[in-house]
Design a protein around this motif. Sequence first.
Motif, PDB file in Angstrom:
ATOM      1  N   GLY A  18       0.815  -1.198   0.000  1.00 26.47           N
ATOM      2  CA  GLY A  18       0.000   0.000   0.000  1.00 26.47           C
ATOM      3  C   GLY A  18       0.853   1.255   0.000  1.00 26.47           C
ATOM      4  N   ASP A  19       1.894   1.284   0.857  1.00 24.74           N
ATOM      5  CA  ASP A  19       2.778   2.453   0.936  1.00 24.74           C
ATOM      6  C   ASP A  19       3.420   2.765  -0.408  1.00 24.74           C
ATOM      7  OD1 ASP A  19       2.325   2.990   3.557  1.00 24.74           O
ATOM      8  OD2 ASP A  19       4.323   2.470   4.280  1.00 24.74           O
ATOM      9  N   ILE A  20       3.893   1.737  -1.106  1.00 26.29           N
ATOM     10  CA  ILE A  20       4.600   1.955  -2.373  1.00 26.29           C
ATOM     11  C   ILE A  20       3.656   2.596  -3.384  1.00 26.29           C
ATOM     12  CG2 ILE A  20       5.813   0.821  -4.294  1.00 26.29           C
ATOM     13  CD1 ILE A  20       6.626  -1.374  -2.192  1.00 26.29           C
ATOM     14  N   LYS A  21       2.420   2.100  -3.447  1.00 30.76           N
ATOM     15  CA  LYS A  21       1.452   2.674  -4.392  1.00 30.76           C
ATOM     16  C   LYS A  21       1.131   4.126  -4.036  1.00 30.76           C
ATOM     17  CE  LYS A  21      -0.552  -1.544  -6.159  1.00 30.76           C
ATOM     18  NZ  LYS A  21      -1.261  -2.730  -5.721  1.00 30.76           N
ATOM     19  N   ARG A  22       1.236   4.468  -2.746  1.00 32.04           N
ATOM     20  CA  ARG A  22       0.978   5.854  -2.320  1.00 32.04           C
ATOM     21  C   ARG A  22       2.259   6.692  -2.363  1.00 32.04           C
ATOM     22  NH1 ARG A  22      -1.851   3.259   1.837  1.00 32.04           N
ATOM     23  NH2 ARG A  22      -0.317   3.975   3.354  1.00 32.04           N
ATOM     24  N   LYS A  23       3.324   6.113  -2.939  1.00 30.35           N
ATOM     25  CA  LYS A  23       4.622   6.786  -3.068  1.00 30.35           C
ATOM     26  C   LYS A  23       5.246   7.141  -1.717  1.00 30.35           C
ATOM     27  CE  LYS A  23       4.085   8.406  -7.801  1.00 30.35           C
ATOM     28  NZ  LYS A  23       4.538   7.116  -8.302  1.00 30.35           N
ATOM     29  N   ILE A  24       5.019   6.270  -0.730  1.00 35.61           N
ATOM     30  CA  ILE A  24       5.695   6.424   0.558  1.00 35.61           C
ATOM     31  C   ILE A  24       6.775   5.346   0.576  1.00 35.61           C
ATOM     32  CG2 ILE A  24       5.445   6.270   3.076  1.00 35.61           C
ATOM     33  CD1 ILE A  24       2.394   6.933   2.548  1.00 35.61           C
ATOM     34  N   TYR A  25       8.025   5.779   0.523  1.00 35.09           N
ATOM     35  CA  TYR A  25       9.125   4.823   0.418  1.00 35.09           C
ATOM     36  C   TYR A  25       9.965   4.803   1.687  1.00 35.09           C
ATOM     37  CZ  TYR A  25       7.813   5.619  -4.453  1.00 35.09           C
ATOM     38  OH  TYR A  25       7.110   5.765  -5.615  1.00 35.09           O
ATOM     39  N   HIS A  26      10.637   3.697   1.905  1.00 36.55           N
ATOM     40  CA  HIS A  26      11.502   3.536   3.071  1.00 36.55           C
ATOM     41  C   HIS A  26      12.927   3.317   2.578  1.00 36.55           C
ATOM     42  CE1 HIS A  26       8.009   3.315   5.734  1.00 36.55           C
ATOM     43  NE2 HIS A  26       7.430   2.718   4.710  1.00 36.55           N
ATOM     44  N   PRO A  27      13.931   3.669   3.407  1.00 36.66           N
ATOM     45  CA  PRO A  27      15.307   3.575   2.911  1.00 36.66           C
ATOM     46  C   PRO A  27      15.831   2.142   2.748  1.00 36.66           C
ATOM     47  CG  PRO A  27      15.273   4.422   5.164  1.00 36.66           C
ATOM     48  CD  PRO A  27      13.852   4.315   4.721  1.00 36.66           C
ATOM     49  N   VAL A  28      15.314   1.200   3.532  1.00 35.13           N
ATOM     50  CA  VAL A  28      15.797  -0.182   3.423  1.00 35.13           C
ATOM     51  C   VAL A  28      14.611  -1.136   3.533  1.00 35.13           C
ATOM     52  CG1 VAL A  28      17.378  -1.953   4.296  1.00 35.13           C
ATOM     53  CG2 VAL A  28      17.956   0.453   4.604  1.00 35.13           C
ATOM     54  N   TYR A  29      14.562  -2.079   2.606  1.00 33.15           N
ATOM     55  CA  TYR A  29      13.551  -3.145   2.637  1.00 33.15           C
ATOM     56  C   TYR A  29      14.304  -4.463   2.769  1.00 33.15           C
ATOM     57  CZ  TYR A  29      10.149   0.177   0.703  1.00 33.15           C
ATOM     58  OH  TYR A  29       9.320   1.256   0.508  1.00 33.15           O
ATOM     59  N   LEU A  30      13.974  -5.227   3.804  1.00 31.18           N
ATOM     60  CA  LEU A  30      14.517  -6.580   3.921  1.00 31.18           C
ATOM     61  C   LEU A  30      13.335  -7.517   3.721  1.00 31.18           C
ATOM     62  CD1 LEU A  30      16.642  -8.736   4.466  1.00 31.18           C
ATOM     63  CD2 LEU A  30      16.494  -8.219   6.897  1.00 31.18           C
ATOM     64  N   LEU A  31      13.247  -8.065   2.513  1.00 26.55           N
ATOM     65  CA  LEU A  31      12.142  -8.953   2.152  1.00 26.55           C
ATOM     66  C   LEU A  31      12.691 -10.367   2.264  1.00 26.55           C
ATOM     67  CD1 LEU A  31      11.182  -7.051  -1.142  1.00 26.55           C
ATOM     68  CD2 LEU A  31      10.383  -6.559   1.183  1.00 26.55           C
ATOM     69  N   HIS A  32      12.162 -11.159   3.177  1.00 27.80           N
ATOM     70  CA  HIS A  32      12.752 -12.483   3.404  1.00 27.80           C
ATOM     71  C   HIS A  32      11.663 -13.512   3.624  1.00 27.80           C
ATOM     72  CE1 HIS A  32      12.130 -12.877   7.855  1.00 27.80           C
ATOM     73  NE2 HIS A  32      11.776 -11.622   7.652  1.00 27.80           N
ATOM     74  N   GLY A  33      12.005 -14.772   3.499  1.00 25.72           N
ATOM     75  CA  GLY A  33      11.057 -15.821   3.823  1.00 25.72           C
ATOM     76  C   GLY A  33      11.043 -16.935   2.796  1.00 25.72           C
ATOM     77  N   GLU A  34      10.252 -17.948   3.109  1.00 20.91           N
ATOM     78  CA  GLU A  34      10.244 -19.171   2.306  1.00 20.91           C
ATOM     79  C   GLU A  34       9.475 -19.019   0.996  1.00 20.91           C
ATOM     80  OE1 GLU A  34       8.742 -22.126   4.981  1.00 20.91           O
ATOM     81  OE2 GLU A  34      10.460 -21.931   6.314  1.00 20.91           O
ATOM     82  N   GLU A  35       8.578 -18.050   0.900  1.00 23.10           N
ATOM     83  CA  GLU A  35       7.759 -17.896  -0.308  1.00 23.10           C
ATOM     84  C   GLU A  35       8.308 -16.783  -1.199  1.00 23.10           C
ATOM     85  OE1 GLU A  35       5.996 -18.245  -3.195  1.00 23.10           O
ATOM     86  OE2 GLU A  35       4.958 -19.616  -1.828  1.00 23.10           O
TER      87      GLU A  35
END
Length: 188
Positions: free
Chosen positions: A1-18
């Motif tokens: 949701g944030d990305i579509k509203r152009k609210i960005y964060h400096p670091v994304y750690l996307l992790h997991g089995e899927e």
Amino acid sequence: GDIKRKIYHPVYLLHGEEPYFIDAISDLIESSVLTDSEKEFNQTVIYGRDTDPGRIIDQARRFPMMSNYQVVIVKEAQDVKTIDELSTYAEKPLNSTILVLCYKYKKYDKRKSLSKIVEKKGVYFESARIRDDKMPSWISAQVDARGYTITPKANNMIADYLGNDLGKVDNELNKLYISLPRGSQITE
């Protein structure tokens, strides 16, 4: 949701089995943050096996050219040896950089400093496998979102045949959409 509203964060750690959700978020950032002309100088995609924390930090500390942001995507981040060394950068990230770490097929250790820092300063997202019994409702939601309907029998056939590999299921559904007009019902 944030990305579509152009609210960005400096670091994304996307992790997991899927891997499906990790790819979906990373692809959304890759396609929507910068315009095509900005991407040329300000978007970098690196593969984990070809890099190390020092090089990632050097890239992340660069300033964008003729753009508000620079996007650095590290695909297959689970192949970066000593990835936890990125915690020094994550402590004081550059606000003009969006660093996306795609750490796939396993969870990133919650006790490590990188996870703790990213939880505070960025987005720490765990992409968990969907249980087999939840697959039919996931399939229904995907089909609805694309403007189609599906019979319970067809839905169960897909779930039984493909299991909970979301990438594979999504791929097969895309083949069905191509052959059916929008608004159709997918039947067995």
